[in-house]
Design a protein around this motif. Structure first.
Motif, mmCIF file in Angstrom:
data_model
loop_
_atom_site.group_PDB
_atom_site.id
_atom_site.type_symbol
_atom_site.label_atom_id
_atom_site.label_comp_id
_atom_site.label_asym_id
_atom_site.label_seq_id
_atom_site.Cartn_x
_atom_site.Cartn_y
_atom_site.Cartn_z
ATOM 1 N N UNK A 233 0.823 -1.213 0.000
ATOM 2 C CA UNK A 233 0.000 0.000 0.000
ATOM 3 C C UNK A 233 0.859 1.265 0.000
ATOM 4 N N UNK A 234 0.270 2.376 -0.439
ATOM 5 C CA UNK A 234 1.034 3.606 -0.642
ATOM 6 C C UNK A 234 1.689 4.126 0.634
ATOM 7 N N UNK A 235 1.308 3.592 1.781
ATOM 8 C CA UNK A 235 1.978 3.984 3.015
ATOM 9 C C UNK A 235 3.451 3.616 3.005
ATOM 10 N N UNK A 236 3.827 2.589 2.230
ATOM 11 C CA UNK A 236 5.197 2.105 2.321
ATOM 12 C C UNK A 236 5.474 1.606 3.725
ATOM 13 N N UNK A 237 6.630 1.928 4.274
ATOM 14 C CA UNK A 237 7.012 1.434 5.604
ATOM 15 C C UNK A 237 6.870 2.507 6.674
ATOM 16 N N UNK A 238 7.435 3.682 6.446
ATOM 17 C CA UNK A 238 7.424 4.713 7.493
ATOM 18 C C UNK A 238 6.010 5.237 7.757
ATOM 19 N N UNK A 239 5.240 5.471 6.703
ATOM 20 C CA UNK A 239 3.870 5.929 6.906
ATOM 21 C C UNK A 239 3.022 4.828 7.537
ATOM 22 N N UNK A 240 3.359 3.557 7.267
ATOM 23 C CA UNK A 240 2.649 2.457 7.915
ATOM 24 C C UNK A 240 2.923 2.445 9.417
ATOM 25 N N UNK A 241 4.180 2.658 9.796
ATOM 26 C CA UNK A 241 4.510 2.709 11.223
ATOM 27 C C UNK A 241 3.763 3.860 11.893
ATOM 28 N N UNK A 242 3.648 5.003 11.224
ATOM 29 C CA UNK A 242 2.862 6.112 11.751
ATOM 30 C C UNK A 242 1.408 5.698 11.959
ATOM 31 N N UNK A 243 0.889 4.912 11.016
ATOM 32 C CA UNK A 243 -0.510 4.502 11.074
ATOM 33 C C UNK A 243 -0.769 3.561 12.242
ATOM 34 N N UNK A 244 0.082 2.561 12.429
ATOM 35 C CA UNK A 244 -0.149 1.576 13.489
ATOM 36 C C UNK A 244 0.356 2.050 14.846
ATOM 37 N N UNK A 245 1.260 3.026 14.830
ATOM 38 C CA UNK A 245 1.779 3.558 16.093
ATOM 39 C C UNK A 245 3.273 3.318 16.220
ATOM 40 N N UNK A 246 4.047 4.403 16.295
ATOM 41 C CA UNK A 246 5.498 4.290 16.435
ATOM 42 C C UNK A 246 5.855 3.535 17.707
ATOM 43 N N UNK A 247 5.035 3.731 18.743
ATOM 44 C CA UNK A 247 5.309 3.094 20.035
ATOM 45 C C UNK A 247 5.070 1.596 20.027
ATOM 46 N N UNK A 248 4.407 1.100 18.970
ATOM 47 C CA UNK A 248 4.174 -0.347 18.872
ATOM 48 C C UNK A 248 5.457 -1.095 18.522
ATOM 49 N N UNK A 249 6.353 -0.444 17.805
ATOM 50 C CA UNK A 249 7.544 -1.128 17.306
ATOM 51 C C UNK A 249 8.435 -1.688 18.423
ATOM 52 N N UNK A 250 8.798 -0.887 19.457
ATOM 53 C CA UNK A 250 9.618 -1.470 20.524
ATOM 54 C C UNK A 250 8.922 -2.619 21.250
ATOM 55 N N UNK A 251 7.581 -2.538 21.370
ATOM 56 C CA UNK A 251 6.840 -3.615 22.040
ATOM 57 C C UNK A 251 6.889 -4.902 21.231
ATOM 58 N N UNK A 252 6.678 -4.780 19.911
ATOM 59 C CA UNK A 252 6.764 -5.957 19.044
ATOM 60 C C UNK A 252 8.161 -6.549 19.080
ATOM 61 N N UNK A 253 9.142 -5.668 19.031
ATOM 62 C CA UNK A 253 10.532 -6.120 19.042
ATOM 63 C C UNK A 253 10.846 -6.892 20.322
ATOM 64 N N UNK A 254 10.440 -6.344 21.441
ATOM 65 C CA UNK A 254 10.692 -6.993 22.729
ATOM 66 C C UNK A 254 10.001 -8.346 22.804
ATOM 67 N N UNK A 255 8.758 -8.389 22.331
ATOM 68 C CA UNK A 255 7.992 -9.636 22.394
ATOM 69 C C UNK A 255 8.638 -10.722 21.546
ATOM 70 N N UNK A 256 9.037 -10.374 20.326
ATOM 71 C CA UNK A 256 9.603 -11.381 19.444
ATOM 72 C C UNK A 256 11.001 -11.819 19.875
#
Length: 767
Positions: A233-256
């Motif tokens: 989708x046109x969000x690409x990667x950075x706009x997608x992270x903005x959409x789902x929440x920048x703060x979600x990334x460290x949580x996903x990283x920690x969990x995995x």
């Protein structure tokens, strides 16, 4: 096939965004649901769940498909109402991702549930065997993971994970319900961390973030490269992270990182980003916060889009970057960022068969439905070529996964006869499985030539005496070529077939008339051609309506303008639940010209909730059409009269073709075309009343000067033109009024300006 009706009531525990959304989708399926959460306010012990429902009623896009669905959600709390789980056939746990809290809740559930009640977790990261540790054999038998994607109404994917002790019959009941009632496409995942979509998706996003920092690529360049060229989708990667929440990334990283094996490739790329940590600390958590990698700067009363500089962390004016035009194979071979994102991601996806999924089809389905990729990882590899990708991997020091090596010079997918096949781990090709009761249009078309075809439409024999009319133009727009196919279809179907359906596999059913073609004709003042198109559309649609065989339309997505009018002229409609339909012509300065006005009046005259008489039905249609109202679901389309009570709604898009075909065949025996309607309409007095209503909108700033002109033209048609209360207005009279009003408005320069603006910007001009 398991019985969908086996699940008559559902309990969802956890009223956060996901849990509440799951509850709403159960209610959208017409099933009562009990939504429970913790007690936070002693004065109102059910406040958390109540608040969740209240928020959903205000959320846009709406979790509920109709007001009636919202009434099926009953709220409560875990302390007082957990015992009511005994009333339910399925309990969905959707609480915070903490295993200790989940296990504590399961102990309480086990004490009050009925034996045989399905229990599932919506976890996205915790393995099943960890969740049920310490629970009884009976609990383990009834337990599974049902991982929905957010938002649950709109995301079609559900990953289902079972354990060695899970009861197959119980799992089948849940799968039948989420498929047919909730409209989800099931992908069976293995009991591994992150399952399929989030595991690959997180790896892909992390690769994209890392590479942009490492290679000095701007966020705009990154999104242009890793967006459209890769089918993302046109969000690409950075706009997608903005959409789902920048703060979600460290949580996903920690969990995995805490659950994946130490040698998993994700462990090597999962690294902290000081910039992202600072963004989160400063409240730049994406669209839900002050902004993210992109933000809107409203200083000085303006609205400027800005992007973050990854090197400095400062915001600057965003730039427009055009996506590369190179084919995918060339792009990954020549563009360092493209390779850094896609090469390792495709290698990672290929390494997960069979550990995370039984076959490559599950991997592709999960990414297409869970992350909206146009092509799954293995379809992307086929675009590059497995051998070429393996050579690039070797050149760049990336280990070649066994499955890619196995493919060699072969593709992962091929067509054999009418069947699509995939490459298995045994080195042989196998048919792609189709769920029971699903008919795939592409499979039907693969084995034959169309009965008729031109640049805008085609006719296909789909078996059992049924023919499908397919729109094939851009956005499935409608033009004279479509009308020609319809004209030829009538005698063809009458001579050799039983029924006709209107169906296609596009993103949207139809965006209506081809405005680009109309604009060209208007710019050269080809009024005769425009009127010919209007008259031709009326003739074609009425030929469908009065054909000597059933005609059933199957809308989904957008079905607006002329796309809505073909529905209104069909004998029946079998709509996908996510159908957004309406007569929107006033937005471009026109009125419905292909019979929509008369068809809508006829529907509202049939509505028992409306008082009888010449004025109520036209007034209701004026209210809907003059405001260009578009339904936000098929259920709402029924409320507006676009669908009749007898029309069907299919929750699962995969099942729409089969349901539509069945609907058409059910109408064949004893079929008689409808009789042309006759109307008694209010005439000039009704037109004056509608004009006064429009003027009240104008005074409140809700209608423009030209809106008044267009709505007056619409009112003239809906009230019967020069007809009086004692006159009978025939369907032919209504069509003549439509044509005349349409041609009058189409000659106005203000309509031309509206059409030009719509084509250029996709937004209506408020002139």
């Amino acid at each position: 096939m398991s019985d969908v009706s086996a699940i008559k009531k559902v309990c969802v525990i956890g009223a956060g965004v996901m849990g509440a959304g799951i509850a709403a989708q159960v209610a959208n399926a017409g099933i009562p649901v009990l939504l429970l959460d913790i007690v936070r306010d002693p004065a109102d012990r059910d406040a958390v769940a109540k608040g969740a429902v209240a928020r959903m009623l205000k959320t846009d896009p709406a979790p509920f498909m109709s007001a009636a669905a919202a009434k099926l959600v009953e709220t409560g709390n875990i302390e007082d109402h957990l015992g009511r789980i005994a009333e339910c056939d399925w309990v969905v746990e959707a609480i915070i991702e903490r295993i200790d809290l989940k296990q504590d809740l399961y102990a309480k559930i086990e004490a009050v549930r009925r034996p045989g009640t399905a229990i599932s977790s919506n976890t996205s990261t915790i393995p099943l065997d960890h969740l049920i540790a310490g629970r009884s054999e009976e609990f383990a038998r009834d337990f599974l993971i049902t991982h929905f994607f957010n938002p649950p109404r709109y995301m079609r994917l559900i990953e289902i994970v079972t354990g060695p002790k899970s009861d197959p019959a119980l799992v089948a009941r849940v799968e039948a319900f989420v498929d047919r009632a909730m409209g989800k496409t099931i992908v069976r995942a293995k009991d591994t961390p992150g399952f399929i979509a989030n595991r690959i998706g997180t790896f892909w996003i992390q690769s994209g973030l890392n590479a942009a920092f490492d290679l000095g690529v701007t966020v705009e360049e990154a999104d242009a490269i890793a967006g459209k060229p890769m089918g993302v989708p046109k969000t690409g990667i950075f706009a997608l992270v903005d959409l789902v929440g920048v703060d979600l990334m460290p949580n996903l990283q920690k969990s995995l990182t805490s659950t994946l094996a130490p040698d998993d490739p994700y462990q090597a790329i999962a690294k902290a980003s000081p910039l992202i940590e600072k963004m989160i600390a400063d409240g730049y958590t994406g669209r839900k916060g002050k902004g993210g990698f992109y933000r809107l700067n409203r200083d000085g009363g303006g609205k400027r889009k800005e992007a973050i500089d990854l090197a400095t962390g400062a915001y600057r004016e965003a730039i427009t970057v055009q996506p590369p035009r190179a084919d995918l194979a060339t792009l990954v071979a020549t563009n360092a960022y493209a390779w850094a994102v896609l090469g390792p991601t495709l290698a990672y996806a290929a390494s997960l068969v069979p550990s995370a999924a039984d076959d490559l089809v599950a991997i592709d389905e999960a990414m297409k439905l869970g992350y909206n990729w146009k092509w799954g990882p293995f379809e992307l590899i086929d675009k590059i070529g497995a051998a070429r990708l393996a050579a690039l991997m070797t050149e760049k020091g990336v280990p070649v996964p066994p499955l890619i090596a196995l493919a060699g010079d072969r593709s992962f997918y091929r067509v054999e006869g009418t069947k699509q096949q995939y490459l298995g781990l045994d080195g042989a090709y196998h048919d792609v499985a189709v769920p029971e009761g699903v008919i795939r249009f592409e499979d039907l078309k693969r084995g034959q030539q169309p009965l008729l075809k031109n640049g805008s439409a085609a006719l296909w024999d789909i078996g059992d005496g049924v023919v499908a009319l397919e729109f094939t133009g851009k956005m499935n727009a409608l033009d004279g070529e479509v009308m020609k196919i319809i004209g030829k279809a009538i005698p063809l179907v009458q001579a050799s077939y039983k029924a006709l359906i209107v169906y296609n596999d596009g993103t949207n059913f139809s965006a209506g008339a081809n405005l680009g073609l109309a604009l060209f004709a208007l710019n050269i003042a080809a009024w005769g051609e425009v009127e010919k198109l209007v008259a031709g559309g009326q003739q074609a649609y009425k030929a469908l309506k009065y054909a000597p065989f059933p005609v059933v339309s199957a809308p989904f997505g957008m079905a607006i303008g002329g796309g809505c009018e073909i529905l209104l002229n069909s004998d029946a409609i079998q709509a996908h639940a996510e159908t957004y339909t309406g007569l929107v012509e006033v937005g471009v300065g026109l009125i419905p010209g292909w019979g929509g006005c008369g068809e809508m009046i006829e529907r509202w005259m049939e509505n028992p909730a409306l008082p009888k008489g010449p004025m109520p039905a036209p007034s209701k249609v004026f209210e809907i059409v003059s405001t260009a109202t578009v339904s936000k679901s098929a259920a709402q389309a029924r409320d507006y009269g676009f669908l009749r009570p007898s029309d069907g709604i299919t929750m699962n898009r995969d099942r729409l073709l089969a349901d539509t075909k069945a609907k058409a065949l059910s109408l064949v025996d004893g079929y008689q075309p409808p009789k042309p309607p006759e109307f008694r309409l209010p005439g000039e007095s009704g037109r004056v009343g509608m004009k006064m209503a429009a003027e009240s909108f104008h005074k409140r700033g809700l209608a423009t000067d030209y809106d008044l002109v267009v709505s007056d033209a619409l009112a003239g048609v809906l009230t019967g033109g020069p007809a009086d209360l004692v006159d009978v207005v025939t369907e032919k009279d209504m069509l003549k009024l439509e044509r005349e009003a349409f041609m009058l408005r189409v000659r106005d320069p203000r309509t031309l300006a509206r059409i030009e603006t719509m084509l250029e910007t996709g937004k209506p001009l408020r002139n």
